[in-house]
Design an enzyme around this catalytic site. Structure first.
Site, PDB file in Angstrom:
ATOM      1  N   THR A 174      72.527  58.327  26.793  1.00  0.00           N
ATOM      2  CA  THR A 174      72.892  59.655  27.309  1.00  0.00           C
ATOM      3  C   THR A 174      73.510  60.580  26.262  1.00  0.00           C
ATOM      4  OG1 THR A 174      75.041  58.756  27.857  1.00  0.00           O
ATOM      5  CG2 THR A 174      73.381  58.752  29.625  1.00  0.00           C
TER       6      THR A 174
ATOM      7  N   HIS B 167      88.195  81.013  18.035  1.00  0.00           N
ATOM      8  CA  HIS B 167      87.795  79.611  18.183  1.00  0.00           C
ATOM      9  C   HIS B 167      88.607  78.719  17.243  1.00  0.00           C
ATOM     10  CE1 HIS B 167      84.708  81.038  20.773  1.00  0.00           C
ATOM     11  NE2 HIS B 167      84.227  81.828  19.831  1.00  0.00           N
TER      12      HIS B 167
ATOM     13  N   CYS C  45      72.526  57.414  21.862  1.00  0.00           N
ATOM     14  CA  CYS C  45      72.566  56.312  22.822  1.00  0.00           C
ATOM     15  C   CYS C  45      71.716  56.738  24.014  1.00  0.00           C
ATOM     16  CB  CYS C  45      73.999  55.947  23.197  1.00  0.00           C
ATOM     17  SG  CYS C  45      74.951  57.256  23.987  1.00  0.00           S
TER      18      CYS C  45
ATOM     19  N   HIS D  74      81.381  77.640  18.335  1.00  0.00           N
ATOM     20  CA  HIS D  74      82.677  77.670  19.025  1.00  0.00           C
ATOM     21  C   HIS D  74      83.496  76.394  18.798  1.00  0.00           C
ATOM     22  CE1 HIS D  74      81.401  80.818  22.316  1.00  0.00           C
ATOM     23  NE2 HIS D  74      81.084  81.201  21.084  1.00  0.00           N
TER      24      HIS D  74
ATOM     25  N   ASP E  62      72.195  53.027  19.445  1.00  0.00           N
ATOM     26  CA  ASP E  62      72.018  51.724  20.087  1.00  0.00           C
ATOM     27  C   ASP E  62      70.536  51.616  20.451  1.00  0.00           C
ATOM     28  OD1 ASP E  62      71.683  53.254  22.372  1.00  0.00           O
ATOM     29  OD2 ASP E  62      73.292  52.312  23.508  1.00  0.00           O
TER      30      ASP E  62
HETATM   31  C1  RB5 Z   1      72.965  51.377  27.207  1.00  0.00           C
HETATM   32  O1  RB5 Z   1      72.273  50.809  28.246  1.00  0.00           O
HETATM   33  C2  RB5 Z   1      73.648  52.679  27.654  1.00  0.00           C
HETATM   34  O2  RB5 Z   1      74.671  52.404  28.522  1.00  0.00           O
HETATM   35  C3  RB5 Z   1      74.149  53.442  26.448  1.00  0.00           C
HETATM   36  O3  RB5 Z   1      73.077  53.709  25.603  1.00  0.00           O
HETATM   37  C4  RB5 Z   1      74.786  54.810  26.655  1.00  0.00           C
HETATM   38  O4  RB5 Z   1      73.982  55.622  27.452  1.00  0.00           O
HETATM   39  C5  RB5 Z   1      76.176  54.834  27.017  1.00  0.00           C
HETATM   40  O5  RB5 Z   1      76.783  55.913  27.145  1.00  0.00           O
END
Ligand code: RB5
Length: 151
Positions: free
Chosen positions: A67, A133, A65, A98, A8
């Site tokens: 995170t 595993h 994304c 694993h 994203d």
């Molecule tokens: C986008 O702002 C953010 O929420 C997305 O990239 C992501 O981190 C969601 O898990």
């Protein structure tokens, strides 16, 4: 090895850095977007890429994304996908040895490009260890069969 790639907007810059690395190593990939300057929903782009792994057109996926968490949640809704957010060399290693990860999820808002590239390098190189595993992964596959309806 052919990779399905997607991000994203929050993962876009990190994806760019990793794609340059993959190109330099001649690793084959398809980038399913997003492009620069777009604001998108990670769900749509993650799903587009991971469908190509489910259909076996691609071998594995790397998703980006903010995170790594949202992309992992999306990818793990698909049969046969083991999506793992990784944030250091250890999690990159054990995600393969694993967990037999076939989808690496990275966070553009939490990882410096140098570390992300190192994680990708490890994740591409390490092999699943099998043994105890494998027994655990087979139990996960069994849970998937019990809980996910096939359409
Ligand atoms: C986008 O702002 C953010 O929420 C997305 O990239 C992501 O981190 C969601 O898990």
């Amino acid at each position: 090895m052919k990779l399905a790639i997607a991000s994203d907007h929050a993962g876009y810059e990190l994806k760019k850095a990793v794609l340059e690395f993959l190109q330099s190593k001649k690793v084959d990939f398809i980038d399913f977007g997003c492009g620069p300057g777009e604001t998108v929903d990670y769900v749509d782009y993650g799903a587009a890429a991971i469908r190509r792994v489910v259909s076996k057109e691609c071998d594995r996926a790397i998703l980006f994304c903010g995170t790594g968490l949202g992309m992992a949640i999306v990818a793990n809704k698909f049969p046969g996908i083991i999506a793992t957010p990784c944030w250091d060399e250890f999690t990159a290693t054990v995600s393969r040895t694993h967990n037999n990860s076939n989808c690496l999820c990275l966070g553009g808002r939490v990882l410096a490009p140098e570390l992300a590239i190192r994680i990708v390098e490890i994740w591409l190189e390490k092999e699943f260890e099998g043994g105890r595993h494998e027994r655990r992964i087979n139990k996960i596959i069994q849970l998937e069969a019990e809980n996910f309806k096939k359409s």
